[in-house]
Design a protein around this motif. Structure first.
Motif, PDB file in Angstrom:
ATOM      1  N   UNK A 163      -0.200   3.478   4.446  1.00 34.29           N
ATOM      2  CA  UNK A 163       0.451   3.821   3.129  1.00 34.29           C
ATOM      3  C   UNK A 163       1.293   2.738   2.505  1.00 34.29           C
ATOM      4  N   UNK A 164       2.189   2.012   3.470  1.00 32.33           N
ATOM      5  CA  UNK A 164       3.028   1.011   3.225  1.00 32.33           C
ATOM      6  C   UNK A 164       2.338  -0.002   2.785  1.00 32.33           C
ATOM      7  N   UNK A 165       1.314  -0.488   3.724  1.00 35.15           N
ATOM      8  CA  UNK A 165       0.255  -1.530   3.449  1.00 35.15           C
ATOM      9  C   UNK A 165      -0.294  -1.577   2.147  1.00 35.15           C
ATOM     10  N   UNK A 166      -0.667  -0.170   1.916  1.00 30.59           N
ATOM     11  CA  UNK A 166      -1.363  -0.137   0.491  1.00 30.59           C
ATOM     12  C   UNK A 166      -0.564  -0.391  -0.715  1.00 30.59           C
ATOM     13  N   UNK A 167       0.613  -0.111  -0.790  1.00 27.57           N
ATOM     14  CA  UNK A 167       1.583  -0.408  -1.821  1.00 27.57           C
ATOM     15  C   UNK A 167       2.181  -1.746  -1.796  1.00 27.57           C
ATOM     16  N   UNK A 168       2.154  -2.546  -0.614  1.00 28.01           N
ATOM     17  CA  UNK A 168       2.532  -3.887  -0.460  1.00 28.01           C
ATOM     18  C   UNK A 168       1.285  -4.698  -0.854  1.00 28.01           C
ATOM     19  N   UNK A 169      -0.026  -4.292  -0.431  1.00 30.33           N
ATOM     20  CA  UNK A 169      -1.231  -5.038  -0.891  1.00 30.33           C
ATOM     21  C   UNK A 169      -1.410  -5.120  -2.335  1.00 30.33           C
ATOM     22  N   UNK A 170      -1.254  -3.889  -2.956  1.00 34.06           N
ATOM     23  CA  UNK A 170      -1.454  -3.853  -4.533  1.00 34.06           C
ATOM     24  C   UNK A 170      -0.566  -4.859  -5.173  1.00 34.06           C
ATOM     25  N   UNK A 171       0.850  -5.045  -4.803  1.00 32.02           N
ATOM     26  CA  UNK A 171       1.782  -5.721  -5.426  1.00 32.02           C
ATOM     27  C   UNK A 171       1.710  -7.175  -5.134  1.00 32.02           C
ATOM     28  N   UNK A 172       1.036  -7.593  -3.953  1.00 33.49           N
ATOM     29  CA  UNK A 172       0.746  -9.061  -3.595  1.00 33.49           C
ATOM     30  C   UNK A 172      -0.344  -9.390  -4.322  1.00 33.49           C
ATOM     31  N   UNK A 173      -1.387  -8.565  -4.290  1.00 33.50           N
ATOM     32  CA  UNK A 173      -2.729  -8.871  -5.226  1.00 33.50           C
ATOM     33  C   UNK A 173      -2.572  -8.817  -6.903  1.00 33.50           C
ATOM     34  N   UNK A 174      -1.437  -8.341  -7.140  1.00 34.21           N
ATOM     35  CA  UNK A 174      -1.418  -8.286  -8.899  1.00 34.21           C
ATOM     36  C   UNK A 174      -1.547  -9.416  -9.573  1.00 34.21           C
ATOM     37  N   UNK A 175      -1.032 -10.416  -9.044  1.00 30.10           N
ATOM     38  CA  UNK A 175      -0.895 -11.602  -9.719  1.00 30.10           C
ATOM     39  C   UNK A 175      -2.444 -12.417  -9.646  1.00 30.10           C
ATOM     40  N   UNK A 176      -3.284 -12.360  -8.530  1.00 31.53           N
ATOM     41  CA  UNK A 176      -4.341 -12.565  -8.690  1.00 31.53           C
ATOM     42  C   UNK A 176      -5.463 -11.959  -9.495  1.00 31.53           C
ATOM     43  N   UNK A 177      -5.129 -10.739  -9.475  1.00 35.60           N
ATOM     44  CA  UNK A 177      -6.286  -9.693 -10.287  1.00 35.60           C
ATOM     45  C   UNK A 177      -5.330  -9.063 -11.482  1.00 35.60           C
ATOM     46  N   UNK A 178      -5.386  -9.773 -12.582  1.00 31.43           N
ATOM     47  CA  UNK A 178      -4.620  -9.293 -13.576  1.00 31.43           C
ATOM     48  C   UNK A 178      -5.106  -8.049 -14.448  1.00 31.43           C
ATOM     49  N   UNK A 203       2.484  11.530  -9.923  1.00 29.66           N
ATOM     50  CA  UNK A 203       3.911  11.660  -9.515  1.00 29.66           C
ATOM     51  C   UNK A 203       4.075  12.017  -7.938  1.00 29.66           C
ATOM     52  N   UNK A 204       3.566  10.941  -7.236  1.00 28.79           N
ATOM     53  CA  UNK A 204       3.704  10.743  -5.689  1.00 28.79           C
ATOM     54  C   UNK A 204       4.156   9.172  -5.542  1.00 28.79           C
ATOM     55  N   UNK A 205       4.487   8.306  -6.521  1.00 28.99           N
ATOM     56  CA  UNK A 205       4.795   7.047  -6.261  1.00 28.99           C
ATOM     57  C   UNK A 205       5.445   6.893  -5.131  1.00 28.99           C
ATOM     58  N   UNK A 206       6.579   7.447  -4.700  1.00 26.81           N
ATOM     59  CA  UNK A 206       7.322   7.348  -3.695  1.00 26.81           C
ATOM     60  C   UNK A 206       6.437   7.582  -2.214  1.00 26.81           C
ATOM     61  N   UNK A 207       5.707   8.594  -2.436  1.00 26.56           N
ATOM     62  CA  UNK A 207       4.987   9.013  -1.265  1.00 26.56           C
ATOM     63  C   UNK A 207       3.785   8.156  -0.844  1.00 26.56           C
ATOM     64  N   UNK A 208       3.381   7.623  -1.939  1.00 22.65           N
ATOM     65  CA  UNK A 208       1.883   6.917  -1.829  1.00 22.65           C
ATOM     66  C   UNK A 208       2.219   5.621  -1.595  1.00 22.65           C
ATOM     67  N   UNK A 209       3.664   5.079  -2.107  1.00 23.49           N
ATOM     68  CA  UNK A 209       3.949   3.701  -1.864  1.00 23.49           C
ATOM     69  C   UNK A 209       3.565   2.893  -3.124  1.00 23.49           C
ATOM     70  N   UNK A 240       4.930   3.042  -5.690  1.00 26.19           N
ATOM     71  CA  UNK A 240       6.265   2.789  -6.205  1.00 26.19           C
ATOM     72  C   UNK A 240       6.693   1.312  -6.241  1.00 26.19           C
ATOM     73  N   UNK A 241       6.304   0.682  -5.136  1.00 24.96           N
ATOM     74  CA  UNK A 241       6.373  -0.640  -4.674  1.00 24.96           C
ATOM     75  C   UNK A 241       5.884  -1.729  -5.947  1.00 24.96           C
ATOM     76  N   UNK A 242       4.585  -1.077  -6.387  1.00 32.25           N
ATOM     77  CA  UNK A 242       3.970  -1.802  -7.443  1.00 32.25           C
ATOM     78  C   UNK A 242       4.773  -1.420  -8.880  1.00 32.25           C
TER      79      UNK A 242
END
Length: 313
Positions: free
Chosen positions: A10-25, A33-39, A41-43
């Motif tokens: 789940x940590x990998x999920x939040x990190x991957x979304x954030x890392x790929x955001x610029x490449x995929x506008x 209502x679970x951003x902290x648990x699903x991660x 929240x990083x994004x």
């Protein structure tokens, strides 16, 4: 010996979304209502304007995602597997699957390793549910490296995708230069001639450890990591079954409808083989520490080793 790094997917999920955001506008993230648990929240912290909190309304969230997909956005909808696959099944089926919309579902907290959240939240049916939806790609990555690769693959795939992520930190086993992720392709992690062990998700690392125990007893086990349950790498499964003559499937999911059923569907049609399915045996989970539950349900390396030994006898 260096300590093995452990990261929850789940940590990998939040990190991957954030890392790929610029490449995929066009990438947008929705959560219930679970951003902290699903991660997610990083994004949200990095791209607040591209994050939508839909509240505790998962069915509505799927509808919003479907609408966004029709405008060219690539929505990732995020919630616990029990809610994403269970509560919102009708909306996933009819609003996302039926029109073949480009919606990605990031389902965290799957399986009994949700631990103390208890039986109601330990979703061991999600892979089965999502497999039944026509055109739905179903992935269950084994570690941090694979989870990030799965998110990237989902972004590059046109159509609905379901990815299962876990709460429990698991060993990083794919951190090597030659690792390659290909949608719908299994990965041979260990060669062997006596039996084929086909695993998915957090069970991959446990299966590798079990294979080492079996080797000490003179049983040479081939280990295959199936990160994509649908479409299944039937060519690899059939070839391995013909090579070893016996197959064992291992999953943190019900033995009904998941990886084991997918492998049996394949082999019964193309290469009838004796198969043992290791998973959750038609029962609910229970509240308790995740690692202890995995052990109690026979899904740790020792439990896998014992069941395979009995099967081989």
């Amino acid at each position: 010996m260096a300590e093995v790094k452990k990261i929850a997917t789940r940590e990998s999920y939040g990190n991957a979304l954030t890392e790929l955001a610029e490449q995929y506008p066009n990438l947008v993230v929705l959560d219930a209502d679970l951003a902290a648990a699903t991660k997610t929240g990083i994004f949200k912290k990095a791209y607040p304007e591209r994050h939508i909190d839909c509240g505790i309304a998962e069915c509505n969230m799927m509808g919003i995602a479907a609408g966004l997909a029709t405008t060219g956005k690539i929505p990732f909808v995020s919630s616990f597997a029990m809610f994403a696959a269970g509560r919102a099944f009708e909306q996933v089926r009819n609003s996302v699957g039926y029109p073949k919309l480009n919606v990605k579902i990031g389902a965290t907290h799957a399986g009994i390793s949700v631990g103390e959240d208890g039986a109601t939240h330990q979703c061991c049916e999600d892979l089965a549910l999502m497999r039944t939806i026509p055109g739905m790609v179903v992935m269950n990555p084994s570690d941090d490296v694979e989870a990030k690769a799965a998110v990237k693959a989902a972004l590059d795939h046109e159509g609905p995708v379901y990815i299962r992520f876990g709460r429990l930190a698991v060993p990083v086993i794919n951190d090597r230069p030659d690792y390659k992720f290909e949608l719908g392709k299994g990965v041979v992690l260990r060669e062997g001639k006596d039996v084929t062990l086909v695993a998915t998700g957090l069970e991959v690392s446990e299966t590798l450890a079990a294979a080492e125990k079996l080797a000490a007893d003179g049983i040479d086990a081939k280990v295959i990591n199936i990160h994509t349950i649908k479409p299944l790498d039937e060519e690899l499964i059939v070839a391995a079954a013909k090579e070893t003559g016996k197959v064992v499937t291992i999953e943190e999911h019900s033995v009904i409808g998941g990886l084991g059923s997918a492998v049996c569907d394949c082999l019964s049609a193309k290469a009838p083989t004796k198969v043992l399915k290791i998973g959750v045996n038609d029962t609910y989970g229970e509240s308790g520490p995740a690692v202890e539950l995995i052990k109690k349900y026979g899904l740790d390396s020792e439990g896998i080793y014992a069941k395979v030994k009995e099967f081989m006898a």
